[in-house]
Motif scaffolding. Structure first.
Motif, PDB file in Angstrom:
ATOM      1  N   VAL A 140      87.392 120.265 -16.608  1.00 44.56           N
ATOM      2  CA  VAL A 140      86.945 119.055 -16.548  1.00 44.56           C
ATOM      3  C   VAL A 140      85.949 119.204 -15.084  1.00 44.56           C
ATOM      4  CG1 VAL A 140      87.054 116.710 -16.341  1.00 44.56           C
ATOM      5  CG2 VAL A 140      88.295 118.120 -17.864  1.00 44.56           C
ATOM      6  N   SER A 141      84.779 118.339 -15.259  1.00 39.97           N
ATOM      7  CA  SER A 141      83.846 118.354 -14.027  1.00 39.97           C
ATOM      8  C   SER A 141      83.940 117.157 -13.296  1.00 39.97           C
ATOM      9  CB  SER A 141      82.415 118.733 -14.343  1.00 39.97           C
ATOM     10  OG  SER A 141      82.217 119.830 -14.829  1.00 39.97           O
ATOM     11  N   TRP A 142      84.199 117.190 -12.089  1.00 44.23           N
ATOM     12  CA  TRP A 142      84.290 116.049 -11.359  1.00 44.23           C
ATOM     13  C   TRP A 142      83.238 116.108  -9.915  1.00 44.23           C
ATOM     14  CZ3 TRP A 142      88.273 112.553 -12.093  1.00 44.23           C
ATOM     15  CH2 TRP A 142      89.128 113.038 -12.977  1.00 44.23           C
ATOM     16  N   GLN A 143      83.020 115.086  -9.514  1.00 41.18           N
ATOM     17  CA  GLN A 143      82.066 114.915  -8.359  1.00 41.18           C
ATOM     18  C   GLN A 143      82.738 113.906  -7.390  1.00 41.18           C
ATOM     19  OE1 GLN A 143      77.770 113.869  -9.143  1.00 41.18           O
ATOM     20  NE2 GLN A 143      78.448 113.912 -11.123  1.00 41.18           N
ATOM     21  N   ILE A 144      82.988 114.400  -6.448  1.00 39.69           N
ATOM     22  CA  ILE A 144      83.822 113.744  -5.183  1.00 39.69           C
ATOM     23  C   ILE A 144      82.651 113.419  -4.027  1.00 39.69           C
ATOM     24  CG2 ILE A 144      85.837 113.904  -3.777  1.00 39.69           C
ATOM     25  CD1 ILE A 144      86.426 114.442  -6.737  1.00 39.69           C
ATOM     26  N   VAL A 145      82.412 112.129  -4.164  1.00 32.96           N
ATOM     27  CA  VAL A 145      81.083 111.771  -3.430  1.00 32.96           C
ATOM     28  C   VAL A 145      81.380 110.498  -2.145  1.00 32.96           C
ATOM     29  CG1 VAL A 145      78.866 110.584  -3.748  1.00 32.96           C
ATOM     30  CG2 VAL A 145      79.752 112.102  -5.567  1.00 32.96           C
ATOM     31  N   PRO A 146      81.020 110.899  -1.264  1.00 31.01           N
ATOM     32  CA  PRO A 146      81.232 109.755  -0.159  1.00 31.01           C
ATOM     33  C   PRO A 146      80.315 108.460  -0.484  1.00 31.01           C
ATOM     34  CG  PRO A 146      79.843 111.428   0.909  1.00 31.01           C
ATOM     35  CD  PRO A 146      80.300 111.879  -0.617  1.00 31.01           C
ATOM     36  N   THR A 147      80.872 107.351  -0.241  1.00 28.01           N
ATOM     37  CA  THR A 147      80.109 106.240  -0.589  1.00 28.01           C
ATOM     38  C   THR A 147      79.081 105.618   0.483  1.00 28.01           C
ATOM     39  OG1 THR A 147      81.797 104.820   0.660  1.00 28.01           O
ATOM     40  CG2 THR A 147      82.171 104.957  -1.775  1.00 28.01           C
ATOM     41  N   VAL A 148      78.994 106.544   1.721  1.00 30.30           N
ATOM     42  CA  VAL A 148      77.984 106.176   2.589  1.00 30.30           C
ATOM     43  C   VAL A 148      76.685 107.008   1.849  1.00 30.30           C
ATOM     44  CG1 VAL A 148      78.610 108.213   4.062  1.00 30.30           C
ATOM     45  CG2 VAL A 148      77.546 106.229   5.099  1.00 30.30           C
ATOM     46  N   LEU A 149      76.905 107.975   1.133  1.00 34.55           N
ATOM     47  CA  LEU A 149      75.717 108.803   0.716  1.00 34.55           C
ATOM     48  C   LEU A 149      74.488 108.188   0.409  1.00 34.55           C
ATOM     49  CD1 LEU A 149      74.686 112.019   0.740  1.00 34.55           C
ATOM     50  CD2 LEU A 149      75.670 111.888  -1.413  1.00 34.55           C
ATOM     51  N   PRO A 150      74.513 107.123  -0.522  1.00 34.87           N
ATOM     52  CA  PRO A 150      73.351 106.425  -0.872  1.00 34.87           C
ATOM     53  C   PRO A 150      72.664 105.918   0.263  1.00 34.87           C
ATOM     54  CG  PRO A 150      75.043 105.988  -2.626  1.00 34.87           C
ATOM     55  CD  PRO A 150      75.684 106.848  -1.522  1.00 34.87           C
ATOM     56  N   LYS A 151      73.323 105.299   1.320  1.00 26.83           N
ATOM     57  CA  LYS A 151      72.821 104.634   2.182  1.00 26.83           C
ATOM     58  C   LYS A 151      72.159 105.613   3.251  1.00 26.83           C
ATOM     59  CE  LYS A 151      74.106 102.202   6.518  1.00 26.83           C
ATOM     60  NZ  LYS A 151      75.472 101.676   7.085  1.00 26.83           N
ATOM     61  N   LEU A 152      72.686 106.623   3.369  1.00 22.81           N
ATOM     62  CA  LEU A 152      72.058 107.844   4.167  1.00 22.81           C
ATOM     63  C   LEU A 152      70.634 108.280   3.633  1.00 22.81           C
ATOM     64  CD1 LEU A 152      75.304 109.592   5.256  1.00 22.81           C
ATOM     65  CD2 LEU A 152      73.956 108.242   6.854  1.00 22.81           C
ATOM     66  N   LEU A 153      70.916 108.514   2.371  1.00 24.62           N
ATOM     67  CA  LEU A 153      69.570 108.721   1.702  1.00 24.62           C
ATOM     68  C   LEU A 153      68.455 107.974   1.343  1.00 24.62           C
ATOM     69  CD1 LEU A 153      71.296 110.956  -1.320  1.00 24.62           C
ATOM     70  CD2 LEU A 153      70.017 111.802   0.865  1.00 24.62           C
ATOM     71  N   SER A 154      68.943 106.633   1.693  1.00 23.61           N
ATOM     72  CA  SER A 154      67.834 105.497   1.510  1.00 23.61           C
ATOM     73  C   SER A 154      67.219 105.054   2.794  1.00 23.61           C
ATOM     74  CB  SER A 154      68.440 104.276   0.822  1.00 23.61           C
ATOM     75  OG  SER A 154      69.476 103.731   1.755  1.00 23.61           O
ATOM     76  N   ASP A 155      67.694 105.987   3.948  1.00 24.77           N
ATOM     77  CA  ASP A 155      67.080 105.758   5.247  1.00 24.77           C
ATOM     78  C   ASP A 155      66.088 106.560   5.502  1.00 24.77           C
ATOM     79  OD1 ASP A 155      66.513 105.794   7.872  1.00 24.77           O
ATOM     80  OD2 ASP A 155      68.501 105.693   8.780  1.00 24.77           O
ATOM     81  N   PRO A 156      64.845 106.260   5.526  1.00 26.18           N
ATOM     82  CA  PRO A 156      63.618 107.121   5.536  1.00 26.18           C
ATOM     83  C   PRO A 156      63.475 107.934   6.778  1.00 26.18           C
ATOM     84  CG  PRO A 156      62.867 104.705   5.202  1.00 26.18           C
ATOM     85  CD  PRO A 156      64.466 104.717   5.389  1.00 26.18           C
ATOM     86  N   SER A 157      64.139 107.636   7.732  1.00 24.64           N
ATOM     87  CA  SER A 157      64.276 108.401   8.844  1.00 24.64           C
ATOM     88  C   SER A 157      65.231 109.712   8.833  1.00 24.64           C
ATOM     89  CB  SER A 157      64.503 107.648  10.388  1.00 24.64           C
ATOM     90  OG  SER A 157      65.752 107.215  10.177  1.00 24.64           O
TER      91      SER A 157
END
Length: 141
Positions: free
Chosen positions: A101-118
């Motif tokens: 079974v496949s799982w993704q273990i993801v930090p909740t901060v990732l979308p915030k970091l990826l939405s910061d243009p800088s």
């Protein structure tokens, strides 16, 4: 009428073992029914069904379960627990457990970091090289 939607996981005679394995990993979990053919269980208040359906089908990455993690300790716990006894790590927070079974273990901060243009480009460069996510490395990118 409420129609609950939940996944049914097809196993080759390992439904009980899988349900027990998953319930041992997730803190808020329990097996709710087991009739040897079908096991229903809950992980963090989410219902699952495990079916002893035979060898006709195998799991693949087309379906995975995402585990949002606030801290590195949570990432480490789920990563190492789900990898136990023969799991396989992949890239970018993905792994397969011993049942395939496949799982993704993801930090909740990732979308915030990826939405910061800088920071987004550097964060993406860093996380694309990772297997298990490292929150500090992402934040320092």
């Amino acid at each position: 009428m409420t129609n609950q939607i939940y996944p049914c996981l097809w196993f080759d005679g390992q439904a009980q073992a899988a349900a027990k394995f998953y319930c041992s990993i997730f803190r808020k979990s329990k097996i709710t029914a087991d009739n040897q053919m079908v096991v229903t269980f809950e992980l963090n208040d989410t219902k699952f069904m495990a079916l002893n359906g035979g060898a006709n089908f195998n799991f693949n990455e087309a379906v995975s379960f995402v585990v949002d993690c606030e801290t590195q300790e949570e990432i480490d716990h789920y990563w190492h627990s789900l990898m136990a006894e023969g799991g396989q790590e992949s890239h970018c927070g993905w792994l397969k457990d011993k049942f395939g079974v496949s799982w993704q273990i993801v930090p909740t901060v990732l979308p915030k970091l990826l939405s910061d243009p800088s920071k987004a480009k550097k964060v993406m460069e860093v996380y694309l090289k990772m297997k298990k996510f490292d929150i500090k490395a992402l934040e320092n990118a």
